[in-house]
Design a protein around this motif. Structure first.
Motif, PDB file in Angstrom:
ATOM      1  N   LEU A  45       0.839  -1.196   0.000  1.00 23.65           N
ATOM      2  CA  LEU A  45       0.000   0.000   0.000  1.00 23.65           C
ATOM      3  C   LEU A  45       0.880   1.254   0.000  1.00 23.65           C
ATOM      4  CD1 LEU A  45      -2.901   0.984   0.087  1.00 23.65           C
ATOM      5  CD2 LEU A  45      -2.816   0.902   2.563  1.00 23.65           C
ATOM      6  N   ILE A 175      -5.885   3.199  -2.312  1.00 22.40           N
ATOM      7  CA  ILE A 175      -6.460   2.217  -1.378  1.00 22.40           C
ATOM      8  C   ILE A 175      -7.474   1.346  -2.123  1.00 22.40           C
ATOM      9  CG2 ILE A 175      -7.845   1.938   0.721  1.00 22.40           C
ATOM     10  CD1 ILE A 175      -6.584   4.646   1.677  1.00 22.40           C
ATOM     11  N   ILE A 176      -8.274   1.989  -2.975  1.00 26.95           N
ATOM     12  CA  ILE A 176      -9.271   1.241  -3.755  1.00 26.95           C
ATOM     13  C   ILE A 176      -8.574   0.208  -4.642  1.00 26.95           C
ATOM     14  CG2 ILE A 176     -11.007   1.463  -5.586  1.00 26.95           C
ATOM     15  CD1 ILE A 176     -11.724   4.237  -4.375  1.00 26.95           C
ATOM     16  N   CYS A 179      -7.336  -2.721  -2.891  1.00 27.97           N
ATOM     17  CA  CYS A 179      -8.461  -3.626  -2.588  1.00 27.97           C
ATOM     18  C   CYS A 179      -8.958  -4.317  -3.854  1.00 27.97           C
ATOM     19  CB  CYS A 179      -9.605  -2.862  -1.919  1.00 27.97           C
ATOM     20  SG  CYS A 179      -9.198  -2.202  -0.315  1.00 27.97           S
ATOM     21  N   ARG A 180      -8.206  -4.158  -4.946  1.00 29.03           N
ATOM     22  CA  ARG A 180      -8.492  -4.823  -6.229  1.00 29.03           C
ATOM     23  C   ARG A 180      -9.785  -4.321  -6.863  1.00 29.03           C
ATOM     24  NH1 ARG A 180      -7.495 -10.592  -3.360  1.00 29.03           N
ATOM     25  NH2 ARG A 180      -5.456 -10.068  -2.496  1.00 29.03           N
ATOM     26  N   TRP A 279      -5.239  -0.453   6.165  1.00 30.85           N
ATOM     27  CA  TRP A 279      -5.189  -1.727   5.429  1.00 30.85           C
ATOM     28  C   TRP A 279      -5.833  -2.843   6.248  1.00 30.85           C
ATOM     29  CZ3 TRP A 279      -5.472  -3.401   0.930  1.00 30.85           C
ATOM     30  CH2 TRP A 279      -5.026  -4.651   0.545  1.00 30.85           C
ATOM     31  N   MET A 282      -9.513  -2.434   5.884  1.00 33.66           N
ATOM     32  CA  MET A 282     -10.011  -2.914   4.576  1.00 33.66           C
ATOM     33  C   MET A 282     -10.073  -4.447   4.586  1.00 33.66           C
ATOM     34  SD  MET A 282     -10.772  -0.291   2.859  1.00 33.66           S
ATOM     35  CE  MET A 282     -11.144   0.584   4.373  1.00 33.66           C
ATOM     36  N   LYS A 283      -9.049  -5.078   5.133  1.00 32.66           N
ATOM     37  CA  LYS A 283      -9.045  -6.555   5.185  1.00 32.66           C
ATOM     38  C   LYS A 283     -10.219  -7.054   6.024  1.00 32.66           C
ATOM     39  CE  LYS A 283      -4.647  -7.098   6.337  1.00 32.66           C
ATOM     40  NZ  LYS A 283      -3.340  -7.695   6.635  1.00 32.66           N
ATOM     41  N   PHE A 286     -13.410  -6.669   3.866  1.00 27.57           N
ATOM     42  CA  PHE A 286     -13.467  -7.609   2.738  1.00 27.57           C
ATOM     43  C   PHE A 286     -13.583  -9.051   3.218  1.00 27.57           C
ATOM     44  CE2 PHE A 286     -13.021  -5.387  -1.302  1.00 27.57           C
ATOM     45  CZ  PHE A 286     -12.903  -4.090  -0.827  1.00 27.57           C
ATOM     46  N   GLN A 287     -12.974  -9.328   4.370  1.00 30.91           N
ATOM     47  CA  GLN A 287     -13.106 -10.675   4.955  1.00 30.91           C
ATOM     48  C   GLN A 287     -14.582 -10.996   5.161  1.00 30.91           C
ATOM     49  OE1 GLN A 287     -10.093 -12.421   5.805  1.00 30.91           O
ATOM     50  NE2 GLN A 287     -11.589 -14.080   5.651  1.00 30.91           N
ATOM     51  N   LEU A 293      -8.079 -10.278   1.261  1.00 29.92           N
ATOM     52  CA  LEU A 293      -7.176  -9.348   0.557  1.00 29.92           C
ATOM     53  C   LEU A 293      -5.710  -9.722   0.747  1.00 29.92           C
ATOM     54  CD1 LEU A 293      -8.778  -5.816   1.174  1.00 29.92           C
ATOM     55  CD2 LEU A 293      -8.800  -7.174  -0.927  1.00 29.92           C
ATOM     56  N   SER A 294      -5.408 -10.578   1.711  1.00 29.59           N
ATOM     57  CA  SER A 294      -4.010 -10.984   1.912  1.00 29.59           C
ATOM     58  C   SER A 294      -3.606 -12.052   0.910  1.00 29.59           C
ATOM     59  CB  SER A 294      -3.803 -11.565   3.310  1.00 29.59           C
ATOM     60  OG  SER A 294      -4.310 -10.699   4.262  1.00 29.59           O
TER      61      SER A 294
END
Ligand code: URA
Length: 297
Positions: A45, A175-176, A179-180, A279, A282-283, A286-287, A293-294
């Protein structure tokens, strides 16, 4: 030091203190700093934000927009949350001042346009209405599963009429991408739709005047997740007095959306060490969507 230099130093000190305030700091305490090892994702990041500073138009990586639109074929691996039971991971349920709508895409576009036209005429905050270049409504996917709420337009946003297009916006874009996703996958708006002069914090009255518009956007887009960027967004949306640091790492619920609170990108520009915390946030989000994301892609 002459008067001009003194004024510049004073401005810098005030800006710094406002940063701390935005980050949720209400008092000072002497502590031993604990500096955790950055993970590879944190390093990535930081690397991307540094790279973007020198190459602002670097192409997006790992774009997977299909994860962020609603067609069922794309989200079958992500079960929808129940709207009645509160999952144990939710820290607090905040009653929304609206009923979320579940409109087809073209109706969302129409409704957002109606609301945007109303905002353009708005003079509820006399000072803001008389100093703005234009209103800054919001942008993005009207069917986004994730909606971002920032604080208020700054000078760049006031000029261009779009949220998060200045330096903080560049970092938000990084950041976006990390996050793919692409910016167009998200819906992005602010607590305020007009720039406060000198980028001062929005007053409670101003936030109150603009609340109808924020709630309208949330109701129309009807996201599964909301990210509050910074304490102005978190405190206003969730009517909380807690510092942002205490609001991180848990889900709140607003209407039917799960809400994550994290640091504002402007704060990260001055405090890059906090990027690792964002980060983590965000993880965490998304989790919950079933996306790690990892994991290597
Ligand atoms: N900061 C915000 O909170 N919003 C913007 O649109 C730009 C900067």
């Amino acid at each position: 030091m002459d008067e001009l230099e003194l004024a510049a130093v004073q401005r810098a000190v005030v800006q710094r203190l406002e940063d701390f305030q935005r980050a949720g700091l209400s008092h000072w305490k002497r502590i031993q700093p604990v500096v955790p090892e950055p993970t590879p994702a944190d390093a990535e990041l930081s690397r991307r934000s540094a790279a973007t500073a020198s190459a602002p138009h670097a192409p997006p990586v790992h774009a997977t927009p299909s994860l962020f639109t609603e067609p069922s074929v794309q989200v079958t691996s992500m079960p929808k949350r129940s709207t009645s039971a509160v999952p144990p991971s939710v820290a607090a349920v905040v009653p929304a001042a609206f009923t979320p709508l579940n409109l087809p895409r073209d109706e969302r576009v129409t409704q957002l346009k109606v609301l945007q036209d109303k905002v353009k005429q708005c003079t509820r905050c006399q000072e803001l209405a008389s100093t703005r270049t234009q209103t800054v409504f919001g942008v993005g996917n009207p069917e986004a599963r994730i909606l971002f709420v920032g604080e208020a337009p700054g000078a760049d946003e006031d000029k261009q009429g779009e949220p998060f297009v200045g330096r903080a916006g560049q970092l938000l874009n990084d950041i976006i991408k990390a996050c793919r996703l692409k910016r167009e996958d998200i819906y992005i708006c602010n607590v305020l739709r007009c720039r406060p002069p000198g980028n001062r914090l929005p007053s409670p009255e101003e936030a109150g005047h603009c609340r109808e518009y924020l709630d309208g956007q949330i109701a129309i887009v009807n996201p599964d997740y909301i990210v509050c960027w910074g304490s102005t967004a978190a405190k206003n949306l969730l009517a909380s007095e807690a510092p942002i640091g205490k609001m991180r790492g848990k889900f709140f619920e607003y209407g039917r959306a799960k809400v994550v609170c994290t640091y504002h990108p402007s704060y990260l520009l001055r405090n890059p060490a906090a990027k690792k915390d964002v980060w983590e946030d965000m993880k965490f989000l998304f989790q919950d969507m079933g996306i790690d994301l990892s994991a290597k892609t």
